[in-house]
Design an enzyme around this catalytic site. Structure first.
Site, PDB file in Angstrom:
ATOM      1  N   HIS A  21      25.055  -7.687 -36.583  1.00  0.00           N
ATOM      2  CA  HIS A  21      26.511  -7.819 -36.343  1.00  0.00           C
ATOM      3  C   HIS A  21      26.739  -8.821 -35.214  1.00  0.00           C
ATOM      4  O   HIS A  21      26.420  -8.540 -34.057  1.00  0.00           O
ATOM      5  CB  HIS A  21      27.111  -6.462 -35.936  1.00  0.00           C
ATOM      6  N   HIS A  23      29.383 -12.547 -33.961  1.00  0.00           N
ATOM      7  CA  HIS A  23      30.469 -13.495 -34.210  1.00  0.00           C
ATOM      8  C   HIS A  23      30.002 -14.881 -33.792  1.00  0.00           C
ATOM      9  O   HIS A  23      29.721 -15.107 -32.621  1.00  0.00           O
ATOM     10  CB  HIS A  23      31.717 -13.098 -33.406  1.00  0.00           C
ATOM     11  N   LYS A 107      33.676  -6.127 -44.546  1.00  0.00           N
ATOM     12  CA  LYS A 107      33.983  -5.581 -43.227  1.00  0.00           C
ATOM     13  C   LYS A 107      35.401  -5.050 -43.209  1.00  0.00           C
ATOM     14  O   LYS A 107      36.354  -5.781 -43.498  1.00  0.00           O
ATOM     15  CB  LYS A 107      33.823  -6.684 -42.165  1.00  0.00           C
ATOM     16  N   HIS A 144      34.785  -1.342 -38.579  1.00  0.00           N
ATOM     17  CA  HIS A 144      35.239  -1.261 -37.182  1.00  0.00           C
ATOM     18  C   HIS A 144      35.983   0.063 -37.089  1.00  0.00           C
ATOM     19  O   HIS A 144      37.106   0.182 -37.577  1.00  0.00           O
ATOM     20  CB  HIS A 144      36.156  -2.435 -36.825  1.00  0.00           C
ATOM     21  N   HIS A 182      29.030  -1.061 -33.909  1.00  0.00           N
ATOM     22  CA  HIS A 182      29.145  -0.968 -32.445  1.00  0.00           C
ATOM     23  C   HIS A 182      29.677   0.388 -31.989  1.00  0.00           C
ATOM     24  O   HIS A 182      30.755   0.482 -31.409  1.00  0.00           O
ATOM     25  CB  HIS A 182      29.990  -2.107 -31.877  1.00  0.00           C
ATOM     26  N   ASP A 255      27.023  -7.638 -31.612  1.00  0.00           N
ATOM     27  CA  ASP A 255      28.457  -7.892 -31.482  1.00  0.00           C
ATOM     28  C   ASP A 255      28.740  -9.018 -30.486  1.00  0.00           C
ATOM     29  O   ASP A 255      29.790  -9.039 -29.845  1.00  0.00           O
ATOM     30  CB  ASP A 255      29.216  -6.619 -31.089  1.00  0.00           C
TER      31      ASP A 255
HETATM   32  C1  NCD Z   1      35.152  -9.051 -31.377  1.00  0.00           C
HETATM   33  C2  NCD Z   1      35.644 -10.496 -31.400  1.00  0.00           C
HETATM   34  O1  NCD Z   1      35.945 -11.037 -30.332  1.00  0.00           O
HETATM   35  O2  NCD Z   1      35.658 -11.090 -32.473  1.00  0.00           O
HETATM   36  N1  NCD Z   1      35.520  -8.449 -30.121  1.00  0.00           N
HETATM   37  C3  NCD Z   1      34.992  -7.330 -29.565  1.00  0.00           C
HETATM   38  O3  NCD Z   1      35.505  -6.903 -28.521  1.00  0.00           O
HETATM   39  N2  NCD Z   1      33.969  -6.708 -30.091  1.00  0.00           N
HETATM   40  C4  NCD Z   1      35.723  -8.322 -32.540  1.00  0.00           C
HETATM   41  C5  NCD Z   1      35.083  -6.972 -32.803  1.00  0.00           C
HETATM   42  O4  NCD Z   1      33.937  -6.903 -33.247  1.00  0.00           O
HETATM   43  O5  NCD Z   1      35.743  -5.960 -32.566  1.00  0.00           O
HETATM   44 ZN    ZN Z   2      32.196  -7.526 -33.733  1.00  0.00          ZN
END
Ligand code: NCD
Ligand code: ZN
Length: 355
Positions: A21, A23, A107, A144, A182, A255
């Site tokens: 997981h 971004h 997701k 989520h 998470h 994450d």
């Molecule tokens: C993530 C993001 O910034 O894309 N932020 C976070 O606080 N984890 C989004 C997410 O996974 O909730």
């Molecule tokens: Zn995330």
């Protein structure tokens, strides 16, 4: 499966890990985020919360190509794409996604729960036919797990989501793979432990290493702010025990979620901890603190692959006990990010990756 013991007290060799997981964002940022992860990880599930979100197989394929274009020469890295579930996702969309081996699942963001989630699901109860089809075609549901109703306290949002939505979904769809992403609470650990065998969870470094004191004592520590928000210490301890338990339902998902410094250090700072530059080292830090480094390999390199039905990696990485510091800042194309754990000591350092 035998746990891998450290070769000596100063080195630790484990199977190359995967990040289930994270971004990467898009555009110019890929030149920074992709190499940071490919440095150590063989595979990563790339979250689809771009603006606009990645909702179709064609969009995911195009995004995947943009990511692959930034994998440094000689590195072997495989992005696995998650599609963004919306209220309008159709049964036909799910069938198409199921045919594509580069798509790992859908997701589910409850609308408004986190960064770029406004296109998310507004009524989970109306998603029945889509979930039914995902189950039928073996498409996992990545979740989520937070409700968004304003009257629900932010520290209770994960538990309420589990009780209200996740428990019914896992009961109704007993052959649907569900990953609660998470996780942040003892309630989530207990739920996942007791749920059927196709229910799993990812754990981030920040939720293992910190609790809400690290967010709020002595000032607001914006770089420790992410969603779901850090919880009290008893929850942190439950997460730590899950991570080192050897229970295959709990595995690594950083994450890692970059936001530029100016969007974190402001009156209404963005949620997300940017951990990619030190990800496996942060987990090693957490496991070392718990005197459980022998459990790191299963958590980081075996259980996620097993759960998703993918082969385990064959290469190894080696860490060495050697105090060093996470970078204080990272700059790229004239912009600055403050990574998670910035400037703090780490006990373990990767000295060989992917050999
Ligand atoms: C993530 C993001 O910034 O894309 N932020 C976070 O606080 N984890 C989004 C997410 O996974 O909730
Ligand atoms: Zn995330």
């Amino acid at each position: 499966m035998a746990d891998t013991a450290p070769a000596s007290s100063s080195t630790l060799t484990i199977t190359q890990p995967d990040d289930w997981h994270l971004h990467f964002r898009d555009g110019d940022m890929l030149a920074m985020t992709v190499p940071a992860t490919a440095r150590v990880f063989k595979r990563a599930i790339v979250m689809p919360n771009l603006a606009p979100p990645v909702t179709t197989v064609a969009q995911a394929e195009a995004y995947r190509q943009r990511i692959l274009a930034h994998v440094p020469e000689g590195m072997d890295f495989e992005p696995l794409m998650a599609l963004y579930l919306t209220q309008d996702t159709s049964v036909q969309d799910v069938r198409e996604a199921a045919q594509n081996p580069n798509i790992i699942g859908y997701k589910l963001y409850p609308a408004g729960a986190t960064t770029n989630s406004s296109a998310g699901v507004r009524a989970v109860d109306a998603m029945g036919p889509v979930l039914e089809t995902m189950q039928e075609f073996g498409v996992p549901l990545l979740v989520h797990g937070e409700v968004t109703e304003p009257e629900i306290d932010i520290f209770d949002r994960e538990k309420v989501f589990i009780d209200r939505y996740l428990a019914p979904i896992t009961q109704r769809y007993s052959r649907l793979k569900v990953i609660l992403e998470h996780i942040t609470t003892k309630d989530a650990v207990e739920f996942v432990t007791e749920a059927h065998e196709l229910v799993a969870a990812t754990l981030t470094p920040q939720h293992l290493l910190m609790n809400r004191n690290d967010l709020l004592v002595g000032g607001v520590h914006v770089h420790n702010y992410c969603l779901p928000v850090l919880k009290r210490r008893t929850h942190q301890e439950a997460l730590q025990q899950a991570a080192i338990s050897g229970n295959k339902k709990f595995f690594l998902g950083t994450d890692s979620a970059p936001h530029v410094q100016a969007k974190k250090e402001t009156a209404c700072g963005c949620a997300g901890c940017f951990s990619a530059f030190t990800a496996i080292e942060l987990y090693a830090e957490a496991f070392a603190q718990l005197d459980a480094l022998d459990k790191l390999e299963g958590f980081a390199s075996h259980f996620g692959a097993d759960f998703y039905g993918r082969p385990r990696n064959t290469k190894k990485i080696q860490l060495q006990r050697d105090i060093w510091q996470a970078p204080a800042t990272v700059t790229h194309n004239g912009e600055t990010w403050v990574p998670y754990w910035a400037g703090r000591d780490l006990q373990w350092q990767v000295v060989m990756a992917g050999a």
